[in-house]
Design a protein around this motif. Structure first.
Motif, PDB file in Angstrom:
ATOM      1  N   HIS A   1       0.828  -1.206   0.000  1.00 48.20           N
ATOM      2  CA  HIS A   1       0.000   0.000   0.000  1.00 48.20           C
ATOM      3  C   HIS A   1       0.863   1.258   0.000  1.00 48.20           C
ATOM      4  N   PHE A   2       1.620   1.391  -1.073  1.00 46.90           N
ATOM      5  CA  PHE A   2       2.481   2.561  -1.266  1.00 46.90           C
ATOM      6  C   PHE A   2       2.656   2.750  -2.771  1.00 46.90           C
ATOM      7  N   PRO A   3       3.047   3.928  -3.209  1.00 43.58           N
ATOM      8  CA  PRO A   3       3.278   4.132  -4.642  1.00 43.58           C
ATOM      9  C   PRO A   3       4.452   3.265  -5.113  1.00 43.58           C
ATOM     10  N   GLY A   4       4.331   2.705  -6.299  1.00 39.09           N
ATOM     11  CA  GLY A   4       5.398   1.886  -6.856  1.00 39.09           C
ATOM     12  C   GLY A   4       4.892   1.060  -8.007  1.00 39.09           C
ATOM     13  N   ASP A   5       5.810   0.360  -8.661  1.00 38.18           N
ATOM     14  CA  ASP A   5       5.425  -0.495  -9.787  1.00 38.18           C
ATOM     15  C   ASP A   5       5.186  -1.924  -9.307  1.00 38.18           C
ATOM     16  N   ILE A   6       4.808  -2.783 -10.213  1.00 36.46           N
ATOM     17  CA  ILE A   6       4.462  -4.166  -9.857  1.00 36.46           C
ATOM     18  C   ILE A   6       5.663  -4.902  -9.265  1.00 36.46           C
ATOM     19  N   LYS A   7       6.857  -4.618  -9.724  1.00 38.62           N
ATOM     20  CA  LYS A   7       8.032  -5.307  -9.183  1.00 38.62           C
ATOM     21  C   LYS A   7       8.276  -4.910  -7.726  1.00 38.62           C
ATOM     22  N   ALA A   8       8.152  -3.637  -7.423  1.00 42.81           N
ATOM     23  CA  ALA A   8       8.333  -3.178  -6.032  1.00 42.81           C
ATOM     24  C   ALA A   8       7.231  -3.754  -5.145  1.00 42.81           C
ATOM     25  N   HIS A   9       6.004  -3.766  -5.637  1.00 36.49           N
ATOM     26  CA  HIS A   9       4.892  -4.303  -4.858  1.00 36.49           C
ATOM     27  C   HIS A   9       5.054  -5.804  -4.635  1.00 36.49           C
TER      28      HIS A   9
ATOM     29  N   ALA B   1      -6.651 -11.948 -12.131  1.00 30.69           N
ATOM     30  CA  ALA B   1      -6.758 -10.491 -12.107  1.00 30.69           C
ATOM     31  C   ALA B   1      -8.079 -10.183 -11.417  1.00 30.69           C
ATOM     32  N   ALA B   2      -8.013  -9.447 -10.331  1.00 29.24           N
ATOM     33  CA  ALA B   2      -9.202  -9.146  -9.532  1.00 29.24           C
ATOM     34  C   ALA B   2     -10.011  -8.029 -10.187  1.00 29.24           C
ATOM     35  N   ALA B   3     -11.256  -8.323 -10.511  1.00 26.27           N
ATOM     36  CA  ALA B   3     -12.135  -7.301 -11.077  1.00 26.27           C
ATOM     37  C   ALA B   3     -12.310  -6.184 -10.054  1.00 26.27           C
ATOM     38  N   GLY B   4     -12.094  -4.969 -10.477  1.00 28.70           N
ATOM     39  CA  GLY B   4     -12.250  -3.842  -9.561  1.00 28.70           C
ATOM     40  C   GLY B   4     -10.988  -3.491  -8.804  1.00 28.70           C
ATOM     41  N   GLY B   5      -9.916  -4.279  -8.959  1.00 25.92           N
ATOM     42  CA  GLY B   5      -8.651  -3.968  -8.311  1.00 25.92           C
ATOM     43  C   GLY B   5      -8.498  -4.592  -6.933  1.00 25.92           C
ATOM     44  N   ILE B   6      -7.404  -4.262  -6.307  1.00 26.74           N
ATOM     45  CA  ILE B   6      -7.038  -4.786  -4.993  1.00 26.74           C
ATOM     46  C   ILE B   6      -7.306  -3.698  -3.958  1.00 26.74           C
ATOM     47  N   PRO B   7      -7.872  -4.024  -2.791  1.00 31.42           N
ATOM     48  CA  PRO B   7      -8.093  -3.007  -1.756  1.00 31.42           C
ATOM     49  C   PRO B   7      -6.792  -2.291  -1.376  1.00 31.42           C
ATOM     50  N   GLY B   8      -6.897  -0.995  -1.144  1.00 21.91           N
ATOM     51  CA  GLY B   8      -5.726  -0.220  -0.737  1.00 21.91           C
ATOM     52  C   GLY B   8      -4.817   0.158  -1.883  1.00 21.91           C
ATOM     53  N   ASP B   9      -5.270   0.009  -3.100  1.00 21.03           N
ATOM     54  CA  ASP B   9      -4.516   0.376  -4.301  1.00 21.03           C
ATOM     55  C   ASP B   9      -3.231  -0.417  -4.497  1.00 21.03           C
TER      56      ASP B   9
END
Length: 148
Positions: free
Chosen positions: A64-72, A129-137
Motif C-alpha cells: 500500500h504505497f506508490p510503486g510499480d508491480i516489481k516493487a509491490h 486479475a481481480a475485477a475492480g482492483g485490490i483493496p488499498g490500491d
C-alpha cells in the motif's frame, strides 16, 4: 461372570472408551493465532497468520504505497516471508500460493520477482486479475498455505 457383572464390566469399558476419546479430542490439532508483536487489545477484523496443527494460513498481503508491480511484488513476498518465519515456517514450506493482480498485464513482471522466492520446489499457485482492483490500491496481493 454373572449377567449383572458382565453389564457392569461392559458399561465401565464403554465409559472408559468414551473418556479416552474425549481426552484424545482435546490433544488433537488446535487453532493458534501467530501475532507479530503483542496481541491486539481489540478483536481484529481478521488475523494475519493462523495455524491448525502443522498447517499455517497466511492472510492476503498487499503493498500500500506508490510503486510499480516489481516493487509491490517484492514487498508482498518479504511480508509473507516475515509472517512464515514468525510462525516457525519458511518460504520453502509453502504448499499453495494465491496471487491476485490488479491488472493481468503485470503477470510477466510479477513472475520475474516471484521466480525463485520459494526455493527449488515452489508451491502450487493460482493467479487471477481481480475485477475492480485490490483493496488499498495495491497492484498485487498474495496469500499462502504452508506447513510448520
Amino acid at each position: 461372570m454373572s449377567n449383572s457383572n458382565r453389564r457392569t464390566f461392559i458399561r465401565a469399558g464403554a465409559l472408559a472408551a468414551a473418556a479416552g476419546g474425549a481426552a484424545h479430542a482435546q490433544t488433537g490439532p488446535q487453532k493458534k493465532v501467530h501475532y507479530r508483536g503483542s496481541k491486539p487489545d481489540k478483536t481484529p477484523l481478521f488475523n494475519g497468520a493462523v495455524s491448525y496443527g502443522n498447517l499455517l494460513f497466511i492472510a492476503g498481503k498487499g503493498a500500500h504505497f506508490p510503486g510499480d508491480i516489481k516493487a509491490h511484488t517484492a514487498h508482498v513476498l518479504d511480508e509473507i516471508q516475515k509472517e512464515l518465519e514468525n510462525a516457525g515456517s519458511s518460504m520453502d514450506k509453502v504448499l499453495k500460493c494465491s496471487v491476485f493482480l490488479s491488472d493481468l498485464r503485470d503477470y510477466k513482471a510479477m513472475n520475474e520477482v516471484f521466480q525463485g522466492r520459494f526455493g527449488e520446489n515452489p508451491p502450487v499457485r493460482t493467479t487471477i486479475a481481480a475485477a475492480g482492483g485490490i483493496p488499498g490500491d495495491s497492484l498485487v496481493e498474495m496469500d499462502v498455505i504452508a506447513y510448520i
